[in-house]
Design a protein around this motif. Sequence first.
Motif, PDB file in Angstrom:
ATOM      1  N   SER A 251       0.814  -1.218   0.000  1.00 37.26           N
ATOM      2  CA  SER A 251       0.000   0.000   0.000  1.00 37.26           C
ATOM      3  C   SER A 251       0.850   1.271   0.000  1.00 37.26           C
ATOM      4  O   SER A 251       0.332   2.354  -0.253  1.00 37.26           O
ATOM      5  CB  SER A 251      -0.948   0.010   1.198  1.00 37.26           C
ATOM      6  OG  SER A 251      -0.228   0.135   2.403  1.00 37.26           O
ATOM      7  N   THR A 252       2.130   1.125   0.260  1.00 35.27           N
ATOM      8  CA  THR A 252       3.018   2.287   0.223  1.00 35.27           C
ATOM      9  C   THR A 252       3.728   2.327  -1.120  1.00 35.27           C
ATOM     10  O   THR A 252       3.883   1.313  -1.792  1.00 35.27           O
ATOM     11  CB  THR A 252       4.055   2.228   1.360  1.00 35.27           C
ATOM     12  OG1 THR A 252       4.844   1.048   1.210  1.00 35.27           O
ATOM     13  CG2 THR A 252       3.394   2.207   2.725  1.00 35.27           C
TER      14      THR A 252
ATOM     15  N   GLY B 218       0.390   1.746  -4.145  1.00 39.63           N
ATOM     16  CA  GLY B 218      -0.683   2.141  -3.243  1.00 39.63           C
ATOM     17  C   GLY B 218      -1.811   2.862  -3.954  1.00 39.63           C
ATOM     18  O   GLY B 218      -1.615   3.491  -4.988  1.00 39.63           O
ATOM     19  N   SER B 219      -3.020   2.737  -3.417  1.00 36.94           N
ATOM     20  CA  SER B 219      -4.174   3.442  -3.960  1.00 36.94           C
ATOM     21  C   SER B 219      -5.272   3.494  -2.906  1.00 36.94           C
ATOM     22  O   SER B 219      -5.248   2.741  -1.931  1.00 36.94           O
ATOM     23  CB  SER B 219      -4.707   2.746  -5.213  1.00 36.94           C
ATOM     24  OG  SER B 219      -5.301   1.514  -4.865  1.00 36.94           O
ATOM     25  N   LYS B 220      -6.231   4.356  -3.129  1.00 34.97           N
ATOM     26  CA  LYS B 220      -7.369   4.431  -2.214  1.00 34.97           C
ATOM     27  C   LYS B 220      -8.155   3.125  -2.235  1.00 34.97           C
ATOM     28  O   LYS B 220      -8.614   2.649  -1.202  1.00 34.97           O
ATOM     29  CB  LYS B 220      -8.263   5.619  -2.594  1.00 34.97           C
ATOM     30  CG  LYS B 220      -9.274   5.953  -1.546  1.00 34.97           C
ATOM     31  CD  LYS B 220      -8.593   6.405  -0.287  1.00 34.97           C
ATOM     32  CE  LYS B 220      -9.581   6.872   0.751  1.00 34.97           C
ATOM     33  NZ  LYS B 220      -8.933   7.180   2.020  1.00 34.97           N
ATOM     34  N   SER B 221      -8.299   2.546  -3.427  1.00 29.67           N
ATOM     35  CA  SER B 221      -9.006   1.267  -3.529  1.00 29.67           C
ATOM     36  C   SER B 221      -8.312   0.188  -2.711  1.00 29.67           C
ATOM     37  O   SER B 221      -8.961  -0.596  -2.019  1.00 29.67           O
ATOM     38  CB  SER B 221      -9.096   0.812  -4.988  1.00 29.67           C
ATOM     39  OG  SER B 221      -9.960   1.643  -5.703  1.00 29.67           O
TER      40      SER B 221
ATOM     41  N   ASP C 213      -6.407   0.644  -0.099  1.00 32.34           N
ATOM     42  CA  ASP C 213      -6.609   0.955   1.316  1.00 32.34           C
ATOM     43  C   ASP C 213      -7.988   0.509   1.799  1.00 32.34           C
ATOM     44  O   ASP C 213      -8.127  -0.058   2.877  1.00 32.34           O
ATOM     45  CB  ASP C 213      -6.450   2.454   1.579  1.00 32.34           C
ATOM     46  CG  ASP C 213      -5.030   2.946   1.375  1.00 32.34           C
ATOM     47  OD1 ASP C 213      -4.094   2.118   1.383  1.00 32.34           O
ATOM     48  OD2 ASP C 213      -4.857   4.159   1.199  1.00 32.34           O
ATOM     49  N   LEU C 214      -9.011   0.789   1.003  1.00 34.72           N
ATOM     50  CA  LEU C 214     -10.375   0.444   1.406  1.00 34.72           C
ATOM     51  C   LEU C 214     -10.675  -1.037   1.250  1.00 34.72           C
ATOM     52  O   LEU C 214     -11.086  -1.709   2.193  1.00 34.72           O
ATOM     53  CB  LEU C 214     -11.384   1.239   0.573  1.00 34.72           C
ATOM     54  CG  LEU C 214     -11.436   2.739   0.811  1.00 34.72           C
ATOM     55  CD1 LEU C 214     -12.351   3.399  -0.204  1.00 34.72           C
ATOM     56  CD2 LEU C 214     -11.910   3.044   2.219  1.00 34.72           C
ATOM     57  N   TYR C 215     -10.493  -1.540   0.043  1.00 38.22           N
ATOM     58  CA  TYR C 215     -10.920  -2.895  -0.253  1.00 38.22           C
ATOM     59  C   TYR C 215      -9.983  -3.963   0.288  1.00 38.22           C
ATOM     60  O   TYR C 215     -10.428  -5.066   0.602  1.00 38.22           O
ATOM     61  CB  TYR C 215     -11.109  -3.083  -1.755  1.00 38.22           C
ATOM     62  CG  TYR C 215     -12.146  -2.145  -2.333  1.00 38.22           C
ATOM     63  CD1 TYR C 215     -13.430  -2.086  -1.809  1.00 38.22           C
ATOM     64  CD2 TYR C 215     -11.836  -1.295  -3.383  1.00 38.22           C
ATOM     65  CE1 TYR C 215     -14.379  -1.212  -2.318  1.00 38.22           C
ATOM     66  CE2 TYR C 215     -12.785  -0.420  -3.905  1.00 38.22           C
ATOM     67  CZ  TYR C 215     -14.051  -0.395  -3.366  1.00 38.22           C
ATOM     68  OH  TYR C 215     -14.984   0.467  -3.874  1.00 38.22           O
TER      69      TYR C 215
END
Length: 80
Positions: A26-27, A31-34, A36-38
């Motif tokens: 994720s770093t 990394g992406s918002k998706s 991080d969330l999913y």
Amino acid sequence: MVGLIEGMVYAHKAGLDLGVYLDVISTGASGSKSLDLYGQWKLKRDFEAGFCVNHFVKGLGICLRECEKMGIVLPALVLA
């Protein structure tokens, strides 16, 4: 989403701790918002749709029809 899940399957089969795997990827550039969330949802085995699937499929259909009108093919859209 497919890439996230396939990466998690690969990491699991390789014997990696999936929580650590998600933290590491994720770093940086991956990394992406998706992610991080999913990623955390999938780690908890939460496979509930996060968006009304019917609306999503409807939108894909609209896009496909418009592509046909314009004479273009978007392979990833067709696969979706």
